[in-house]
Design a protein around this motif. Structure first.
Motif, PDB file in Angstrom:
ATOM      1  N   HIS A   1      57.708  18.331 -99.331  1.00 12.38           N
ATOM      2  CA  HIS A   1      59.045  18.465 -99.888  1.00 12.38           C
ATOM      3  C   HIS A   1      59.693  17.083 -99.949  1.00 12.38           C
ATOM      4  N   PRO A   2      60.792  16.929-100.699  1.00 15.40           N
ATOM      5  CA  PRO A   2      61.345  15.585-100.939  1.00 15.40           C
ATOM      6  C   PRO A   2      62.119  14.971 -99.775  1.00 15.40           C
ATOM      7  N   HIS A   3      62.226  15.672 -98.655  1.00 12.83           N
ATOM      8  CA  HIS A   3      63.001  15.148 -97.511  1.00 12.83           C
ATOM      9  C   HIS A   3      64.442  14.842 -97.914  1.00 12.83           C
ATOM     10  N   ASN A   4      64.964  15.630 -98.802  1.00 12.82           N
ATOM     11  CA  ASN A   4      66.359  15.549 -99.217  1.00 12.82           C
ATOM     12  C   ASN A   4      66.663  16.869 -99.919  1.00 12.82           C
ATOM     13  N   LEU A   5      67.523  17.682 -99.313  1.00 20.50           N
ATOM     14  CA  LEU A   5      67.786  19.014 -99.834  1.00 20.50           C
ATOM     15  C   LEU A   5      68.323  18.972-101.256  1.00 20.50           C
ATOM     16  N   TYR A   6      69.199  18.012-101.543  1.00 21.66           N
ATOM     17  CA  TYR A   6      69.820  17.958-102.860  1.00 21.66           C
ATOM     18  C   TYR A   6      68.815  17.591-103.944  1.00 21.66           C
TER      19      TYR A   6
ATOM     20  N   THR B   1      70.595  16.831 -94.065  1.00 19.49           N
ATOM     21  CA  THR B   1      70.368  17.285 -95.440  1.00 19.49           C
ATOM     22  C   THR B   1      69.902  16.145 -96.338  1.00 19.49           C
ATOM     23  N   LEU B   2      70.463  14.970 -96.120  1.00 19.80           N
ATOM     24  CA  LEU B   2      70.174  13.837 -96.997  1.00 19.80           C
ATOM     25  C   LEU B   2      68.897  13.099 -96.651  1.00 19.80           C
ATOM     26  N   VAL B   3      68.346  13.301 -95.445  1.00 18.78           N
ATOM     27  CA  VAL B   3      67.186  12.493 -95.063  1.00 18.78           C
ATOM     28  C   VAL B   3      65.947  13.287 -94.660  1.00 18.78           C
ATOM     29  N   GLU B   4      66.062  14.633 -94.504  1.00 12.28           N
ATOM     30  CA  GLU B   4      64.842  15.324 -94.085  1.00 12.28           C
ATOM     31  C   GLU B   4      64.773  16.808 -94.410  1.00 12.28           C
ATOM     32  N   THR B   5      65.866  17.474 -94.694  1.00 17.43           N
ATOM     33  CA  THR B   5      65.868  18.935 -94.812  1.00 17.43           C
ATOM     34  C   THR B   5      65.128  19.433 -96.044  1.00 17.43           C
ATOM     35  N   SER B   6      64.433  20.568 -95.868  1.00 19.71           N
ATOM     36  CA  SER B   6      63.834  21.288 -96.991  1.00 19.71           C
ATOM     37  C   SER B   6      64.537  22.622 -97.154  1.00 19.71           C
ATOM     38  N   LEU B   7      64.637  23.088 -98.384  1.00 19.20           N
ATOM     39  CA  LEU B   7      65.318  24.345 -98.683  1.00 19.20           C
ATOM     40  C   LEU B   7      64.596  25.542 -98.072  1.00 19.20           C
ATOM     41  N   TRP B   8      63.305  25.403 -97.775  1.00 19.70           N
ATOM     42  CA  TRP B   8      62.513  26.552 -97.337  1.00 19.70           C
ATOM     43  C   TRP B   8      62.279  26.566 -95.837  1.00 19.70           C
ATOM     44  N   GLN B   9      62.987  25.749 -95.087  1.00 20.34           N
ATOM     45  CA  GLN B   9      62.877  25.739 -93.631  1.00 20.34           C
ATOM     46  C   GLN B   9      63.970  26.639 -93.062  1.00 20.34           C
ATOM     47  N   VAL B  10      63.621  27.889 -92.796  1.00 17.60           N
ATOM     48  CA  VAL B  10      64.616  28.885 -92.394  1.00 17.60           C
ATOM     49  C   VAL B  10      65.295  28.483 -91.090  1.00 17.60           C
ATOM     50  N   TRP B  11      64.562  27.844 -90.202  1.00 14.43           N
ATOM     51  CA  TRP B  11      65.135  27.511 -88.898  1.00 14.43           C
ATOM     52  C   TRP B  11      66.296  26.528 -89.029  1.00 14.43           C
ATOM     53  N   ARG B  12      66.303  25.714 -90.087  1.00 15.99           N
ATOM     54  CA  ARG B  12      67.427  24.784 -90.270  1.00 15.99           C
ATOM     55  C   ARG B  12      68.707  25.540 -90.637  1.00 15.99           C
ATOM     56  N   PHE B  13      68.583  26.571 -91.458  1.00 14.39           N
ATOM     57  CA  PHE B  13      69.762  27.392 -91.758  1.00 14.39           C
ATOM     58  C   PHE B  13      70.198  28.164 -90.514  1.00 14.39           C
ATOM     59  N   ALA B  14      69.225  28.584 -89.703  1.00 13.37           N
ATOM     60  CA  ALA B  14      69.570  29.255 -88.449  1.00 13.37           C
ATOM     61  C   ALA B  14      70.307  28.302 -87.511  1.00 13.37           C
ATOM     62  N   ALA B  15      69.933  27.018 -87.524  1.00 17.67           N
ATOM     63  CA  ALA B  15      70.646  26.030 -86.707  1.00 17.67           C
ATOM     64  C   ALA B  15      72.101  25.918 -87.142  1.00 17.67           C
ATOM     65  N   MET B  16      72.345  26.011 -88.442  1.00 19.34           N
ATOM     66  CA  MET B  16      73.724  26.004 -88.935  1.00 19.34           C
ATOM     67  C   MET B  16      74.457  27.261 -88.467  1.00 19.34           C
ATOM     68  N   GLY B  17      73.762  28.398 -88.460  1.00 17.49           N
ATOM     69  CA  GLY B  17      74.356  29.639 -87.967  1.00 17.49           C
ATOM     70  C   GLY B  17      74.699  29.551 -86.494  1.00 17.49           C
ATOM     71  N   LEU B  18      73.832  28.903 -85.709  1.00 11.48           N
ATOM     72  CA  LEU B  18      74.105  28.711 -84.286  1.00 11.48           C
ATOM     73  C   LEU B  18      75.351  27.859 -84.092  1.00 11.48           C
ATOM     74  N   ALA B  19      75.492  26.811 -84.876  1.00 16.17           N
ATOM     75  CA  ALA B  19      76.694  25.974 -84.803  1.00 16.17           C
ATOM     76  C   ALA B  19      77.935  26.761 -85.218  1.00 16.17           C
ATOM     77  N   ALA B  20      77.807  27.587 -86.273  1.00 20.90           N
ATOM     78  CA  ALA B  20      78.935  28.403 -86.723  1.00 20.90           C
ATOM     79  C   ALA B  20      79.359  29.383 -85.630  1.00 20.90           C
ATOM     80  N   MET B  21      78.396  29.908 -84.900  1.00 17.85           N
ATOM     81  CA  MET B  21      78.706  30.788 -83.773  1.00 17.85           C
ATOM     82  C   MET B  21      79.542  30.040 -82.737  1.00 17.85           C
TER      83      MET B  21
END
Length: 421
Positions: free
Chosen positions: A330-335, A385-405
């Motif tokens: 993946h491009p190591h940049n979500l955008y 998001t700008l240096v490593e995230t991939s759109l298909w890494q579910v655990w990264r979205f879960a990490a955002m959910g943990l922070a939102a909690m």
């Protein structure tokens, strides 16, 4: 009486479940960061068994079904984004329309958990917030220990890591820090509310130590960005949130300009001191941006990057003993990945989600410390998001959910306990 008895048992079971999950959280991030997604799903169970959840949370979205209302518009935007992912799966070489659920599910579950945390009663607010902060502290503490010991705990359990210098174990520990990094900021605010500001500094310091000891530079960048932003947010909370949202949307819109990155000049400047992984990224970003116009306006389809990897060119990167691919999964940049795989419709839908989500948050009546925690978490996520995230890494979205909690719990704590107002 029967209803009262049922509610009491339900609440007791919910608290026990949450306490058990918080006890498991440090082990989850150390031994399997991908387990954060099912962890978040389990944490949403107490909300689903409450009648007021269905009435109030969905009511906040659907009571005013007007595209000018931030909650409803944000929901429409993320739904449109995931519908477009689903559609693109039919022309993508991967042919995986179900990837849409990898994004939609953690976003919805994260929203459920955040709503529940923000609406708990006085007793629950205190107990769950303390348990949350303790879980984040223990997780970062164990990760820091693993960094010092070279992964002693991971070495105990099979399978044995056969990679040179146990590279896979060390990378996984770095991902564990990534999973907890956004949650560190609400945990710090909770620590300040329950104890004092020195406890908050200790929490944040432990997270920084874990990031440094596990040697993933992106984590250090994310935490630095989060700390700086949180400090600024204490002075100008809503202005900081607006600035972050503007930066996030501008970065999305302008991501394709990465085609103009002077890769050779950066290689020459960084040779001998810059990490090969960092130099490799600029080559990946430029190569991705060069490919984007070929797929416009609709993009190449969900997870196209994985197929491109097999035929991608290689490049000599200073510091690397071998040529490296310009597309490593993946491009190591979500955008950039959204531009490449989902084209203009994906960019517009995700941009709408960022815009309306920020509008909803700015309009909410939140306390200054809670806004600072949210700003810090947002900045940390944005940096990743700008240096490593991939759109298909579910655990990264879960990490955002943990922070939102955590942000929801910090809000509940300040609302329910006068001594932390």
């Amino acid at each position: 009486m029967a209803k009262v008895g049922f509610r009491r048992r339900r609440d007791q079971a919910s608290l026990l479940l949450l306490f058990a999950l918080f006890a498991l959280l440090p082990l989850t991030v150390v031994f399997g960061h991908r387990g954060l997604a099912p962890w978040l799903l389990l944490a949403s169970i107490p909300a689903f068994f409450r009648g007021d959840f269905w009435l109030l949370s969905f009511g906040a979205i659907f009571d005013r079904m007007d595209p000018r209302v931030p909650y409803f518009a944000g929901f429409l935007s993320i739904t449109a984004f995931c519908v477009w992912i689903f559609a693109s799966g039919y022309w993508s070489p991967q042919e995986k329309p179900a990837l849409a659920f990898w994004v939609y599910a953690p976003v919805l579950v994260g929203g459920v958990v955040a709503w529940f945390a923000a609406n708990v009663n006085r007793v629950w607010a205190w107990r769950i917030a303390v348990a949350y902060a303790a879980a984040i502290v223990c997780g970062m503490g164990v990760l820091a220990f693993e960094g010092v010991s070279g992964g002693a705990l991971r070495a105990i359990l099979p399978p044995e890591d056969q990679s040179p210098d146990r590279a896979r174990d060390i990378i996984s520990l770095g991902r564990g820090v990534t999973a907890l990094a956004p949650a560190l900021f609400p945990a710090g605010i909770i620590a300040a509310a329950v104890w004092n500001r020195y406890a908050a500094l200790a929490v944040l310091g432990l997270g920084v130590a874990a990031a440094i000891l596990n040697d993933v530079s992106a984590n250090a960048v994310a935490l630095s960005a989060g700390l700086a932003t949180a400090i600024i947010a204490f002075k100008a909370p809503r202005t900081t949130l607006r600035g972050l949202s503007f930066f996030a949307i501008a970065a999305l819109v302008l991501a394709a300009l990465a085609v103009f990155i002077p890769v050779e000049s950066i290689f020459a400047f960084g040779e001998g001191w810059a990490p090969a992984s960092s130099l490799h990224r600029v080559a990946i970003w430029q190569a991705t941006a060069e490919r984007i116009p070929e797929g416009l306006p609709f993009g190449f389809g969900a997870d196209y990057s994985r197929i491109w990897k097999d035929a991608a060119d290689t490049i000599d990167v200073p510091g690397s003993p071998m040529p490296l691919s310009v597309m490593p999964l993946h491009p190591h940049n979500l955008y950039l990945q959204i531009w490449l795989e989902l084209g203009l419709p994906g960019v517009l839908a995700f941009g709408g989600f960022l815009y309306w989500g920020a509008r909803a948050f700015v309009a909410a009546e939140l306390q200054k410390p809670v806004i600072a925690a949210a700003a810090g978490a947002f900045a940390a996520v944005l940096a990743s998001t700008l240096v490593e995230t991939s759109l298909w890494q579910v655990w990264r979205f879960a990490a955002m959910g943990l922070a939102a909690m955590g942000i929801g719990l910090a809000h509940s704590l300040h609302m329910n306990w006068s001594r932390v107002q």
